[in-house]
Write a protein that holds these residues in place. Structure first.
Motif, PDB file in Angstrom:
ATOM      1  N   ARG A  32      -3.837   7.037   2.683  1.00 39.25           N
ATOM      2  CA  ARG A  32      -5.001   6.833   1.819  1.00 39.25           C
ATOM      3  C   ARG A  32      -5.445   5.382   1.955  1.00 39.25           C
ATOM      4  O   ARG A  32      -4.646   4.474   1.750  1.00 39.25           O
ATOM      5  N   THR A  33      -6.705   5.210   2.322  1.00 35.23           N
ATOM      6  CA  THR A  33      -7.252   3.862   2.473  1.00 35.23           C
ATOM      7  C   THR A  33      -8.516   3.759   1.631  1.00 35.23           C
ATOM      8  O   THR A  33      -8.951   4.738   1.025  1.00 35.23           O
ATOM      9  N   SER A  34      -9.118   2.591   1.622  1.00 31.98           N
ATOM     10  CA  SER A  34     -10.356   2.405   0.861  1.00 31.98           C
ATOM     11  C   SER A  34     -11.506   3.213   1.448  1.00 31.98           C
ATOM     12  O   SER A  34     -12.503   3.459   0.768  1.00 31.98           O
ATOM     13  N   THR A  35     -11.382   3.645   2.697  1.00 34.95           N
ATOM     14  CA  THR A  35     -12.463   4.416   3.327  1.00 34.95           C
ATOM     15  C   THR A  35     -12.210   5.917   3.328  1.00 34.95           C
ATOM     16  O   THR A  35     -13.036   6.676   3.825  1.00 34.95           O
ATOM     17  N   GLY A  36     -11.076   6.357   2.785  1.00 35.13           N
ATOM     18  CA  GLY A  36     -10.821   7.794   2.717  1.00 35.13           C
ATOM     19  C   GLY A  36      -9.364   8.145   2.903  1.00 35.13           C
ATOM     20  O   GLY A  36      -8.491   7.285   2.936  1.00 35.13           O
ATOM     21  N   GLN A  37      -9.118   9.443   3.018  1.00 29.70           N
ATOM     22  CA  GLN A  37      -7.769   9.960   3.200  1.00 29.70           C
ATOM     23  C   GLN A  37      -7.673  10.611   4.565  1.00 29.70           C
ATOM     24  O   GLN A  37      -8.570  11.338   4.979  1.00 29.70           O
ATOM     25  N   TYR A  38      -6.576  10.352   5.248  1.00 22.35           N
ATOM     26  CA  TYR A  38      -6.356  10.892   6.586  1.00 22.35           C
ATOM     27  C   TYR A  38      -5.036  11.655   6.597  1.00 22.35           C
ATOM     28  O   TYR A  38      -4.000  11.111   6.237  1.00 22.35           O
TER      29      TYR A  38
ATOM     30  N   TRP B 204       0.833  -1.208   0.000  1.00 22.53           N
ATOM     31  CA  TRP B 204       0.000   0.000   0.000  1.00 22.53           C
ATOM     32  C   TRP B 204       0.866   1.255   0.000  1.00 22.53           C
ATOM     33  O   TRP B 204       0.466   2.297  -0.496  1.00 22.53           O
TER      34      TRP B 204
END
Length: 61
Positions: A28-34, A3
């Motif tokens: 950045r993940t599948s549920t959003g950006q942090y 990733w």
């Protein structure tokens, strides 16, 4: 590919409104950006923890 290689992790530097240099850690993940904004001191603390962790991992080999 991990990733991290796919752009899921990034660090950038920027100048804060008060003129201080800061770092931004982006995940950045599948549920959003942090985004996490860090001071130089916080980056140094993270570096020490990573170094300690890497030494422990190397000792386990």
């Amino acid at each position: 590919m991990s990733w991290m290689d796919d752009g899921g992790f990034e660090m950038q530097t920027f100048t804060a409104q008060d003129g201080r240099k800061m770092a931004r850690m982006v995940f950045r993940t599948s549920t959003g950006q942090y985004d996490v904004n860090l001071t130089k001191t916080e980056v140094q603390r993270i570096r020490r923890e990573y170094t300690r962790t890497l030494k422990e991992m190397e000792a386990d080999k």
